[in-house]
Motif scaffolding. Sequence first.
Motif, PDB file in Angstrom:
ATOM      1  N   GLY A  80       0.341  -0.939  -0.264  1.00 57.95           N
ATOM      2  CA  GLY A  80      -0.018  -0.038  -0.180  1.00 57.95           C
ATOM      3  C   GLY A  80       0.952   0.849  -0.064  1.00 57.95           C
ATOM      4  O   GLY A  80       0.029   2.506   0.786  1.00 57.95           O
TER       5      GLY A  80
ATOM      6  N   PHE B  95       2.449   2.571  -3.330  1.00 59.03           N
ATOM      7  CA  PHE B  95       2.096   2.862  -4.164  1.00 59.03           C
ATOM      8  C   PHE B  95       1.925   4.711  -4.124  1.00 59.03           C
ATOM      9  O   PHE B  95       1.177   4.976  -3.483  1.00 59.03           O
ATOM     10  CB  PHE B  95       1.120   2.148  -5.297  1.00 59.03           C
ATOM     11  N   SER B  96       2.698   5.268  -5.329  1.00 54.88           N
ATOM     12  CA  SER B  96       2.427   6.974  -5.439  1.00 54.88           C
ATOM     13  C   SER B  96       2.765   7.596  -6.412  1.00 54.88           C
ATOM     14  O   SER B  96       3.010   6.245  -7.003  1.00 54.88           O
ATOM     15  CB  SER B  96       2.660   7.484  -4.537  1.00 54.88           C
ATOM     16  N   SER B  97       2.599   8.235  -6.860  1.00 53.55           N
ATOM     17  CA  SER B  97       3.205   9.030  -8.288  1.00 53.55           C
ATOM     18  C   SER B  97       4.527   8.562  -8.746  1.00 53.55           C
ATOM     19  O   SER B  97       4.530   8.918  -9.240  1.00 53.55           O
ATOM     20  CB  SER B  97       2.105  10.413  -8.218  1.00 53.55           C
TER      21      SER B  97
ATOM     22  N   VAL C  24      -2.482  -0.257 -12.374  1.00 55.02           N
ATOM     23  CA  VAL C  24      -2.836   0.494 -11.151  1.00 55.02           C
ATOM     24  C   VAL C  24      -2.453   2.057 -10.435  1.00 55.02           C
ATOM     25  O   VAL C  24      -3.723   2.701  -9.866  1.00 55.02           O
ATOM     26  CB  VAL C  24      -1.539  -0.225 -10.066  1.00 55.02           C
TER      27      VAL C  24
ATOM     28  N   MET D  36      -6.228   2.388 -11.759  1.00 58.96           N
ATOM     29  CA  MET D  36      -7.311   1.968 -11.451  1.00 58.96           C
ATOM     30  C   MET D  36      -7.047   3.632  -9.736  1.00 58.96           C
ATOM     31  O   MET D  36      -8.138   3.946 -10.297  1.00 58.96           O
ATOM     32  CB  MET D  36      -7.243   1.316 -10.050  1.00 58.96           C
ATOM     33  N   GLN D  37      -6.210   4.009 -10.034  1.00 57.19           N
ATOM     34  CA  GLN D  37      -5.899   5.112  -9.134  1.00 57.19           C
ATOM     35  C   GLN D  37      -6.112   6.114  -9.301  1.00 57.19           C
ATOM     36  O   GLN D  37      -7.613   7.123  -8.668  1.00 57.19           O
ATOM     37  CB  GLN D  37      -4.471   5.374  -8.454  1.00 57.19           C
TER      38      GLN D  37
ATOM     39  N   ARG E  83     -10.093   5.802  -9.420  1.00 56.57           N
ATOM     40  CA  ARG E  83     -11.127   5.821  -8.296  1.00 56.57           C
ATOM     41  C   ARG E  83     -11.287   7.469  -7.403  1.00 56.57           C
ATOM     42  O   ARG E  83     -12.463   7.038  -6.505  1.00 56.57           O
ATOM     43  CB  ARG E  83      -9.990   5.761  -7.019  1.00 56.57           C
TER      44      ARG E  83
ATOM     45  N   ARG F 103     -17.538   4.507  -4.630  1.00 57.87           N
ATOM     46  CA  ARG F 103     -17.023   3.208  -4.786  1.00 57.87           C
ATOM     47  C   ARG F 103     -17.500   1.739  -4.433  1.00 57.87           C
ATOM     48  O   ARG F 103     -16.528   0.669  -5.160  1.00 57.87           O
ATOM     49  CB  ARG F 103     -16.935   2.895  -3.223  1.00 57.87           C
TER      50      ARG F 103
ATOM     51  N   LEU G 251     -14.904  -0.868  -6.693  1.00 56.34           N
ATOM     52  CA  LEU G 251     -14.622  -2.174  -5.876  1.00 56.34           C
ATOM     53  C   LEU G 251     -14.461  -3.442  -7.239  1.00 56.34           C
ATOM     54  O   LEU G 251     -13.994  -4.260  -7.927  1.00 56.34           O
ATOM     55  CB  LEU G 251     -15.063  -2.584  -5.423  1.00 56.34           C
TER      56      LEU G 251
ATOM     57  N   PHE H   3     -12.172  -2.966 -10.277  1.00 63.37           N
ATOM     58  CA  PHE H   3     -11.149  -3.292  -9.350  1.00 63.37           C
ATOM     59  C   PHE H   3     -10.764  -4.729  -9.316  1.00 63.37           C
ATOM     60  O   PHE H   3     -10.171  -5.583 -10.178  1.00 63.37           O
ATOM     61  CB  PHE H   3     -10.554  -2.836  -7.754  1.00 63.37           C
TER      62      PHE H   3
ATOM     63  N   LEU I  56      -8.208  -6.490 -12.452  1.00 68.98           N
ATOM     64  CA  LEU I  56      -6.966  -7.339 -12.100  1.00 68.98           C
ATOM     65  C   LEU I  56      -6.955  -8.674 -12.798  1.00 68.98           C
ATOM     66  O   LEU I  56      -6.228  -9.519 -12.834  1.00 68.98           O
ATOM     67  CB  LEU I  56      -6.592  -6.601 -10.283  1.00 68.98           C
TER      68      LEU I  56
ATOM     69  N   GLY J   3      -0.944  11.910  -3.381  1.00 71.76           N
ATOM     70  CA  GLY J   3      -0.275  10.838  -3.571  1.00 71.76           C
ATOM     71  C   GLY J   3      -0.727  10.135  -2.477  1.00 71.76           C
ATOM     72  O   GLY J   3      -1.195   8.826  -2.247  1.00 71.76           O
TER      73      GLY J   3
ATOM     74  N   SER K  99      -3.532   7.155  -2.037  1.00 70.06           N
ATOM     75  CA  SER K  99      -2.544   5.680  -1.304  1.00 70.06           C
ATOM     76  C   SER K  99      -3.145   5.118  -0.595  1.00 70.06           C
ATOM     77  O   SER K  99      -2.995   3.389  -0.148  1.00 70.06           O
ATOM     78  CB  SER K  99      -1.243   5.689  -1.466  1.00 70.06           C
TER      79      SER K  99
ATOM     80  N   MET L 156      -5.737   3.189  -1.570  1.00 70.47           N
ATOM     81  CA  MET L 156      -5.947   1.706  -1.568  1.00 70.47           C
ATOM     82  C   MET L 156      -5.551   0.848  -1.169  1.00 70.47           C
ATOM     83  O   MET L 156      -5.365  -0.124  -1.552  1.00 70.47           O
ATOM     84  CB  MET L 156      -4.824   2.082  -3.033  1.00 70.47           C
ATOM     85  N   GLU L 157      -4.902   1.622   0.097  1.00 69.54           N
ATOM     86  CA  GLU L 157      -4.402   0.392   0.831  1.00 69.54           C
ATOM     87  C   GLU L 157      -6.283  -1.309   0.495  1.00 69.54           C
ATOM     88  O   GLU L 157      -6.272  -2.520   1.400  1.00 69.54           O
ATOM     89  CB  GLU L 157      -4.385   0.498   2.134  1.00 69.54           C
TER      90      GLU L 157
ATOM     91  N   LEU M  54      -6.507  -3.993  -1.487  1.00 69.60           N
ATOM     92  CA  LEU M  54      -5.507  -4.313  -2.180  1.00 69.60           C
ATOM     93  C   LEU M  54      -4.663  -5.587  -0.330  1.00 69.60           C
ATOM     94  O   LEU M  54      -4.516  -6.126  -1.108  1.00 69.60           O
ATOM     95  CB  LEU M  54      -3.720  -3.680  -2.131  1.00 69.60           C
ATOM     96  N   GLN M  55      -5.204  -4.585   0.489  1.00 64.60           N
ATOM     97  CA  GLN M  55      -4.140  -5.909   1.684  1.00 64.60           C
ATOM     98  C   GLN M  55      -6.089  -6.697   1.855  1.00 64.60           C
ATOM     99  O   GLN M  55      -5.587  -7.689   2.822  1.00 64.60           O
ATOM    100  CB  GLN M  55      -4.397  -4.714   2.062  1.00 64.60           C
TER     101      GLN M  55
END
Lengths: 767, 144
Positions: free
Chosen positions: A234, A236-238, A284, A287-288, A291, A296, A300, A303, A307, B2, B6, B9-10, B13-14
């Motif tokens: 978790g 992940f960023s630009s 990803v 998706m971000q 988002r 939501r 989901l 996503f 994926l 960012g 994120s 996104m957690e 994914l988690q």
Amino acid sequence: LKVMSSKSGLLRSNSLAYTSLLTFVILALAWFVGFASRLFAIVRFESIIHEFDPWFNYRATAHMVEHGYYNFLNWFDERAWYPLGRIVGGTVYPGLMVTSGLIHHVLDVLNFPVHIRDICVFLAPTFSGLTAIATYFLTKELWSAGAGLFAACFIAISPGYTSRSVAGSYDNEGIAIFALQATYFLWVKSVKTGSVMWAALCGLMYFYMVSAWGGYVFIINLIPLHVLALICIGRFSSRVYTAYSSFYALGTILSMQIPFVGFQPVRTSEHMPALGVFGLVQIVAAMQYARTRVTRAQFLTIFIGGLSIALGVGLAGYLALVWGGYVAPFSGRFYSLWDTGYAKIHIPIIASVSEHQPTTWVSFFFDLHITAAVFPAGLWYCVKNVNDERVFIILYAVSAVYFAGVMVRLMLTLTPVVCVLAGIAFSLTFEKFLKNDDHFRSNATGADNKQYDKLKKQKAGTSTDGVSLSEDPIGPNVRSIVSFLMSILLLMFVVHATYVTSNAYSHPSVVLQSSTSNGGRVIMDDFREAYHWLRENTPDDARIMSWWDYGYQIAGMANRTTLVDNNTWNNSHIALVGKAMSSNESAAYEIMRELDVDYVLVIFGGVIGYSGDDINKFLWMVRIAEGEHPKEIKEANYFTESGEYSVGAQASQTMLNCLMYKMSYYRFGETRVGYNQAAGFDRTRNYVIGKKDITLEHVEEAYTTENWLVRIYRVKKPVNRNAVKYTERKIRPTGGHKSSSTVGRSGRKGTLKNKAVVVKGKRPLTA
Amino acid sequence: SGKMASEGMEAPLQFLIPSLPRMFVFFLVLVSYVFVSGGVPYCTITGMPFMGTAVDDRGNQVPQAIMPRSNGQYLGEGIAVGFFLTMGGLGMVFLDRMNSMTNPSRMARLFLAAVGMACTLGSIFAIRAFIGKKDHWYFKASMY
């Protein structure tokens, strides 16, 4: 107060100056020490290229310097792998040669001519200093400048790195570790800043790494693994997106410019994870982006559905490409890292190299000493205070430890990360234990403040107050003892590193050294003696057959055509040579005539007790030959009845008649290695050999060196007339009567049978 | 943006990948380091026994824990050395724990410091004892 602040301001600017001066001096010293500690072999002996592979690199560099860069890229070497030849330009990593050539050119332009051999010999120690500096920058990004200085000093002398980069070891690893550390530093920097410039620089340095060493596959799998790990936990960023996309796009295109790599990044399985993560990163990021724009629930479904579809399509596509043959499966060298029993069964050449054996603990201790012990502590600190770039170093550490455990050669890739983490651990410990007073005073004042505020409420406060005040005498003592003991550890490391480098890793394998009982040194220079003999006493186009270990040295020092060399790219050719060595003399002679061989060279260590000779390697020759010619060569035939490998009295007949045995032990049965030894006592094997009277039929001895280490045989030309063996001759019975078979129907001897008879006037009868 | 994105996104994914606690992962890595640095892959691949046998002066078979050559090892000595190496690292971890304790008593501080230093220094001296059995030149050879 004003004076105080200006003084502290002055102190601050001064301290910055002091810090940079100190950093510069320490790094310069690390460079100097790293350079100096690699010079043992040069100081003791002379400045020559060591070992086997560096001779080829030197020959290629010399060719490039003499003929120009483009002629080097297009070079087809017909003096290697006779009669196949070798496309050098397309099968070599040019980074090493280009680096030396560039340095040579720059020095030449400055009117400071240095022989290319000296540049090649001293290149690796010079780059070790650069590696220390790159490690400093990497650790500074990961932790702090202090840790960086520790790590730089560790890697400058660490025996794991020194062993592959002594002066004279002109091999790819010497510059590749520098490129590795620099690439990792630039990657960490680009993940931290998320700027395209750093990612592009990382791609350029990755290009240099690809040109330098085949181990670049490690980088192109570790960086995608890092990105994948960041996505999974978790983080992940630009920034990660920018860094990885730029790096992958630029790096892959640049890496394909090397002729040896070519289209491998899109065609082999080792590069597929990078491509897969590249696609995943785009998904990803998309998706971000999505988002923030959909609800939501919709998100989901998109996503999870997206994926799973992407993963399914990707996996199916990959399997289809592998099945169709467009994408090659894992090559043998890398597959053997996962399935460790694979190489021994399928590719015996990989299994026979001693560097590819798994690692014993002695290698861990010798190569890393205290850094191996302190390394878990550094890992602990990184795990406790994790951020994006420390995830990278954790992944690097774990994967490097596993690979180093499986193959001795990969201890080299473990050394940088162990030095980085040990630097972090030592730096933190020293930081906490050297700063005595400030820590306690701030604690004590904090406690006092608390007590003053809550004096009425806490009765137990007084006891804690008392304890914290009485800590002071103990605190500094304990701390100084701990610091002192840490310094002892560091001193032990330095002594060990220098000692091991001097005694274990500074052997120029071209020259053998041993010490006599009263401490003197005996130097055995047989290899160079033999190669010089070859160079002076054989025609220029003579072909030399030997086992592949010595091919590069023969080509480099004797300048003659060889049949097989250390490149080992053609297994069948090597198997042919192995078959020639393990067959009996007549069968071997046929093979040697086919291959146009003029001279055969074997290494024999029985007189001096050298254990790396060809008789000890003989079983590998048999195994490799058996892999290609299973009907003619069977390994079991070369063992004794009880199944052991022996050249003594119980050896099998196949063993005693094979060409390798004959060439090694020709005339050895009459010699004694010492006054109290029997004739024919082999010092390496420690027993008397089996067959002492050896006659050679198709080869004759050309030269044997002083200590019988190298034996050269000349292959005799075929005889003009085929001589018939005495026992096989057929005797025509002479004496009185003529047998009727010799007399034709026309009657007398001397007349032709069925001769056309000419009668005048009539047509001749054609019978 | 960012960081916020994120964090969002957690969750999904988690959802898919279970998040293991950090210290558990570190403990796994430490245990595997004991085995790998002790040369257990070597023993597994080449099939070395836990301990070997040697013949002493009188001709009896005696167990031999440390192989006298330096290019081979037994499983037992490997695990012992791996343990010592990891202990060395843990010694420094103890020292760090000693420093980050908030309200320590004098006894606890001293004890942790002593244990930490004993672990770190002692591991190196212990491994030197092992090396003495394998590589005789390590303590004898002079720098000529």
